[in-house]
Structure formats: C-alpha cells, structure tokens
Design a protein around this motif. Structure first.
Motif, PDB file in Angstrom:
ATOM      1  N   ASN A  73     -72.043 -60.808 -46.355  1.00 14.53           N
ATOM      2  CA  ASN A  73     -72.468 -62.178 -46.633  1.00 14.53           C
ATOM      3  C   ASN A  73     -72.935 -62.318 -48.083  1.00 14.53           C
ATOM      4  O   ASN A  73     -73.235 -61.332 -48.756  1.00 14.53           O
ATOM      5  N   GLU A  74     -73.011 -63.549 -48.534  1.00 17.64           N
ATOM      6  CA  GLU A  74     -73.277 -63.840 -49.946  1.00 17.64           C
ATOM      7  C   GLU A  74     -74.591 -63.249 -50.432  1.00 17.64           C
ATOM      8  O   GLU A  74     -74.680 -62.744 -51.561  1.00 17.64           O
ATOM      9  N   GLU A  75     -75.611 -63.264 -49.593  1.00 15.96           N
ATOM     10  CA  GLU A  75     -76.919 -62.744 -49.995  1.00 15.96           C
ATOM     11  C   GLU A  75     -76.855 -61.256 -50.306  1.00 15.96           C
ATOM     12  O   GLU A  75     -77.391 -60.789 -51.319  1.00 15.96           O
ATOM     13  N   ILE A  76     -76.176 -60.498 -49.457  1.00 13.57           N
ATOM     14  CA  ILE A  76     -76.042 -59.056 -49.661  1.00 13.57           C
ATOM     15  C   ILE A  76     -75.221 -58.758 -50.904  1.00 13.57           C
ATOM     16  O   ILE A  76     -75.584 -57.902 -51.719  1.00 13.57           O
ATOM     17  N   VAL A  77     -74.114 -59.461 -51.071  1.00 15.91           N
ATOM     18  CA  VAL A  77     -73.238 -59.242 -52.228  1.00 15.91           C
ATOM     19  C   VAL A  77     -73.966 -59.578 -53.522  1.00 15.91           C
ATOM     20  O   VAL A  77     -73.863 -58.861 -54.523  1.00 15.91           O
ATOM     21  N   THR A  78     -74.730 -60.645 -53.524  1.00 14.22           N
ATOM     22  CA  THR A  78     -75.458 -61.068 -54.722  1.00 14.22           C
ATOM     23  C   THR A  78     -76.521 -60.047 -55.118  1.00 14.22           C
ATOM     24  O   THR A  78     -76.725 -59.783 -56.308  1.00 14.22           O
ATOM     25  N   LYS A  79     -77.184 -59.462 -54.147  1.00 11.92           N
ATOM     26  CA  LYS A  79     -78.256 -58.501 -54.423  1.00 11.92           C
ATOM     27  C   LYS A  79     -77.716 -57.136 -54.847  1.00 11.92           C
ATOM     28  O   LYS A  79     -78.436 -56.344 -55.466  1.00 11.92           O
ATOM     29  N   ASN A  80     -76.471 -56.861 -54.522  1.00 13.07           N
ATOM     30  CA  ASN A  80     -75.907 -55.546 -54.819  1.00 13.07           C
ATOM     31  C   ASN A  80     -75.761 -55.311 -56.318  1.00 13.07           C
ATOM     32  O   ASN A  80     -75.251 -56.158 -57.053  1.00 13.07           O
ATOM     33  N   VAL A  81     -76.237 -54.161 -56.774  1.00 13.18           N
ATOM     34  CA  VAL A  81     -76.079 -53.752 -58.178  1.00 13.18           C
ATOM     35  C   VAL A  81     -74.978 -52.701 -58.238  1.00 13.18           C
ATOM     36  O   VAL A  81     -75.070 -51.658 -57.582  1.00 13.18           O
ATOM     37  N   GLU A  82     -73.948 -52.954 -59.012  1.00 14.53           N
ATOM     38  CA  GLU A  82     -72.796 -52.055 -59.074  1.00 14.53           C
ATOM     39  C   GLU A  82     -73.039 -50.855 -59.985  1.00 14.53           C
ATOM     40  O   GLU A  82     -73.747 -50.946 -60.991  1.00 14.53           O
ATOM     41  N   THR A  83     -72.402 -49.750 -59.630  1.00 13.94           N
ATOM     42  CA  THR A  83     -72.314 -48.607 -60.536  1.00 13.94           C
ATOM     43  C   THR A  83     -70.995 -48.713 -61.295  1.00 13.94           C
ATOM     44  O   THR A  83     -70.145 -49.552 -60.981  1.00 13.94           O
ATOM     45  N   GLU A  84     -70.799 -47.837 -62.287  1.00 11.54           N
ATOM     46  CA  GLU A  84     -69.534 -47.837 -63.022  1.00 11.54           C
ATOM     47  C   GLU A  84     -68.359 -47.555 -62.085  1.00 11.54           C
ATOM     48  O   GLU A  84     -67.322 -48.229 -62.124  1.00 11.54           O
ATOM     49  N   TYR A  85     -68.524 -46.531 -61.223  1.00 18.90           N
ATOM     50  CA  TYR A  85     -67.458 -46.159 -60.300  1.00 18.90           C
ATOM     51  C   TYR A  85     -67.182 -47.284 -59.307  1.00 18.90           C
ATOM     52  O   TYR A  85     -66.036 -47.576 -58.975  1.00 18.90           O
ATOM     53  N   GLU A  86     -68.246 -47.897 -58.822  1.00 19.78           N
ATOM     54  CA  GLU A  86     -68.099 -48.975 -57.850  1.00 19.78           C
ATOM     55  C   GLU A  86     -67.257 -50.113 -58.414  1.00 19.78           C
ATOM     56  O   GLU A  86     -66.356 -50.631 -57.745  1.00 19.78           O
ATOM     57  N   HIS A  87     -67.543 -50.503 -59.633  1.00 26.05           N
ATOM     58  CA  HIS A  87     -66.784 -51.587 -60.263  1.00 26.05           C
ATOM     59  C   HIS A  87     -65.312 -51.193 -60.385  1.00 26.05           C
ATOM     60  O   HIS A  87     -64.414 -52.014 -60.104  1.00 26.05           O
ATOM     61  N   LYS A  88     -65.079 -49.957 -60.772  1.00 23.05           N
ATOM     62  CA  LYS A  88     -63.706 -49.468 -60.942  1.00 23.05           C
ATOM     63  C   LYS A  88     -62.953 -49.480 -59.620  1.00 23.05           C
ATOM     64  O   LYS A  88     -61.827 -50.002 -59.527  1.00 23.05           O
ATOM     65  N   PHE A  89     -63.566 -48.922 -58.578  1.00 24.28           N
ATOM     66  CA  PHE A  89     -62.872 -48.821 -57.288  1.00 24.28           C
ATOM     67  C   PHE A  89     -62.711 -50.187 -56.620  1.00 24.28           C
ATOM     68  O   PHE A  89     -61.659 -50.496 -56.058  1.00 24.28           O
ATOM     69  N   ALA A  90     -63.759 -51.010 -56.682  1.00 23.48           N
ATOM     70  CA  ALA A  90     -63.697 -52.326 -56.035  1.00 23.48           C
ATOM     71  C   ALA A  90     -62.665 -53.226 -56.705  1.00 23.48           C
ATOM     72  O   ALA A  90     -61.997 -54.023 -56.039  1.00 23.48           O
ATOM     73  N   SER A  91     -62.520 -53.100 -58.024  1.00 22.87           N
ATOM     74  CA  SER A  91     -61.551 -53.929 -58.744  1.00 22.87           C
ATOM     75  C   SER A  91     -60.112 -53.582 -58.351  1.00 22.87           C
ATOM     76  O   SER A  91     -59.198 -54.381 -58.543  1.00 22.87           O
ATOM     77  N   LYS A  92     -59.933 -52.399 -57.778  1.00 25.63           N
ATOM     78  CA  LYS A  92     -58.619 -51.990 -57.299  1.00 25.63           C
ATOM     79  C   LYS A  92     -58.403 -52.384 -55.841  1.00 25.63           C
ATOM     80  O   LYS A  92     -57.353 -52.089 -55.257  1.00 25.63           O
ATOM     81  N   GLY A  93     -59.427 -53.011 -55.258  1.00 26.17           N
ATOM     82  CA  GLY A  93     -59.312 -53.444 -53.868  1.00 26.17           C
ATOM     83  C   GLY A  93     -59.772 -52.423 -52.860  1.00 26.17           C
ATOM     84  O   GLY A  93     -59.620 -52.619 -51.647  1.00 26.17           O
ATOM     85  N   ASN A  94     -60.358 -51.308 -53.324  1.00 30.82           N
ATOM     86  CA  ASN A  94     -60.846 -50.280 -52.415  1.00 30.82           C
ATOM     87  C   ASN A  94     -62.138 -50.743 -51.738  1.00 30.82           C
ATOM     88  O   ASN A  94     -63.012 -51.302 -52.399  1.00 30.82           O
ATOM     89  N   PRO A  95     -62.282 -50.523 -50.437  1.00 29.26           N
ATOM     90  CA  PRO A  95     -63.540 -50.890 -49.773  1.00 29.26           C
ATOM     91  C   PRO A  95     -64.680 -49.985 -50.227  1.00 29.26           C
ATOM     92  O   PRO A  95     -64.474 -48.801 -50.513  1.00 29.26           O
ATOM     93  N   ILE A  96     -65.869 -50.555 -50.310  1.00 33.03           N
ATOM     94  CA  ILE A  96     -67.063 -49.788 -50.650  1.00 33.03           C
ATOM     95  C   ILE A  96     -67.900 -49.646 -49.387  1.00 33.03           C
ATOM     96  O   ILE A  96     -68.242 -50.637 -48.732  1.00 33.03           O
ATOM     97  N   TYR A  97     -68.217 -48.398 -49.034  1.00 32.18           N
ATOM     98  CA  TYR A  97     -69.010 -48.113 -47.847  1.00 32.18           C
ATOM     99  C   TYR A  97     -70.473 -47.975 -48.249  1.00 32.18           C
ATOM    100  O   TYR A  97     -70.784 -47.429 -49.319  1.00 32.18           O
ATOM    101  N   ALA A  98     -71.368 -48.450 -47.398  1.00 36.26           N
ATOM    102  CA  ALA A  98     -72.788 -48.397 -47.748  1.00 36.26           C
ATOM    103  C   ALA A  98     -73.648 -48.249 -46.498  1.00 36.26           C
ATOM    104  O   ALA A  98     -73.258 -48.660 -45.393  1.00 36.26           O
TER     105      ALA A  98
END
Length: 217
Positions: free
Chosen positions: A186-211
């Motif tokens: 949901n939007e609240e969780i996504v907004t609060k999330n702070v990305e790492t360098e790797y996270e930005h790289k993998f997510a931009s490729k469409g890879n799911p991020i597990y947490a």
C-alpha cells in the motif's frame, strides 16, 4: 559486492578516526557515548551498509536518532564518510569491521532497530553459517537489541528470503510484517520505504523486493 580500491577513500577514513572506528578490539568496550553528540537518542544499526545510501538517508531524515553503519570494506566506509561529512550528519558513526563480532560492538539491550539490507545470500549449503540470518547471528542480535527493539530485513534473493523466514521462525521470532513484493504494497508502506543502492537497481529491472520485520519474544 567488493568495490574497487579507492586511495582517496582509504586516506579519508584514516583522517577521520572520530567518525570511523576501524577494526575495534572485541575485548574493549566501545565508548559510543562519546562518539555521538547526544547518546540519549534511539540507536539504529545497519549491517553491510555498502555505499551508504540507506543509512545516510535515514540519518538525514531523523536527526533525533543515532545511526551506526557497519561495513567491512574500507572503500565503502570512505564513501559513506564522504556523504556524512558533506551532509554534516553528527548522528551517524561508521564502524569498519566484521559483523560476526557485533555482540562485542554494542552493550546488551542497547540497539532499537537492526537493519539487514541485501546481504550476501551465501547460496551454498556449506556456507550457511555465514548468512546474516543464521541462528548464531540471531543470538547476537537478541543480545544487543532492546526488549522493544526489532529487526528489519530486505533482499531481492528469494532463496535467502525463504531461508530467513524459516530461520527466524525456528528461533521463535515474531513477524510484524512480511512482503514478497515490497514496492507494490500500500501507498503508506511504499512511501516510508528508504531504498538502498541495490534495491533501486533491482526494482528498476522489475525484480520483486522481499522484506520482513520481526522481533524477539
């Protein structure tokens, strides 16, 4: 991932012992109180900070909290330090050392939040003990976390995520949050999330991020 050695980073680290603690002696208690401007603030720790995008962003967003970036590579520590100096983050300290000794780095019940972001998955079975969610590491985390403290974990590696869920569950930890696609929560969780360098790289490729977020009973 090992970074290419940068002489300027090594030099910068050596010039700032007040900001970077290098290879601390596990037999000697670290005087964190005198390394922070205000030690009364909550303490949050990231293991394996890489270039520091995550931890420096948090330190900038939350000047009322203290942060420690644990990073083994001197070049990475230097990159974090450069950002710390540029942004004048007096609430951030850098510890260049191995997380295997984390229980000697912090006093018992002293850490509020512990972050494990995109840790090395060590996929081979014989390397299980090196995974940062292995039971021996969990014992150390339990020692340093406050009774109200918790662990936050993110990865793009489904195998490490499955292993971590099993390991934390077997250790008796309680899950507060679990996601198999963090960036589509949901939007609240996504907004609060702070990305790492790797996270930005993998997510931009469409890879799911597990947490997951979890605490000890």
């Amino acid at each position: 991932m090992r970074l290419r050695n940068k002489p300027w980073a090594v030099k910068l680290v050596d010039e700032h012992p007040e900001s970077v603690l290098q290879d601390p002696n596990p037999e000697v208690k670290i005087d964190w109180e005198n390394r922070f401007a205000d030690f009364s603030r909550p303490l949050e720790v990231e293991i394996g900070s890489g270039k520091g995008q995550f931890i420096t962003t948090l330190a900038q967003q939350h000047p009322d909290r203290n942060y420690v970036a644990i990073e083994l590579q001197t070049t990475a520590a230097g990159i974090i330090l450069r950002t710390k100096l540029e942004k004048k983050l007096d609430n951030l300290q850098i510890l260049r050392g191995d997380a295997i000794s984390i229980a000697s780095f912090f006093a018992e019940n002293s850490v509020d939040v512990l972050y494990l972001n995109f840790s090395d998955p060590w996929p081979k079975t014989r390397h299980e003990k090196r995974r940062l969610t292995y039971k021996d590491f969990l014992k150390n985390y339990q020692t340093i976390l406050k009774p109200t403290g918790h662990l936050e974990f993110k990865t793009d590696n489904s195998g490490l995520f499955s292993y971590s869920l099993m390991s934390l569950n077997n250790f008796g930890m309680v899950f507060d949050f679990v996601s198999v696609d963090l960036h589509h929560e949901n939007e609240e969780i996504v907004t609060k999330n702070v990305e790492t360098e790797y996270e930005h790289k993998f997510a931009s490729k469409g890879n799911p991020i597990y947490a997951l977020h979890a605490h000890f009973k």
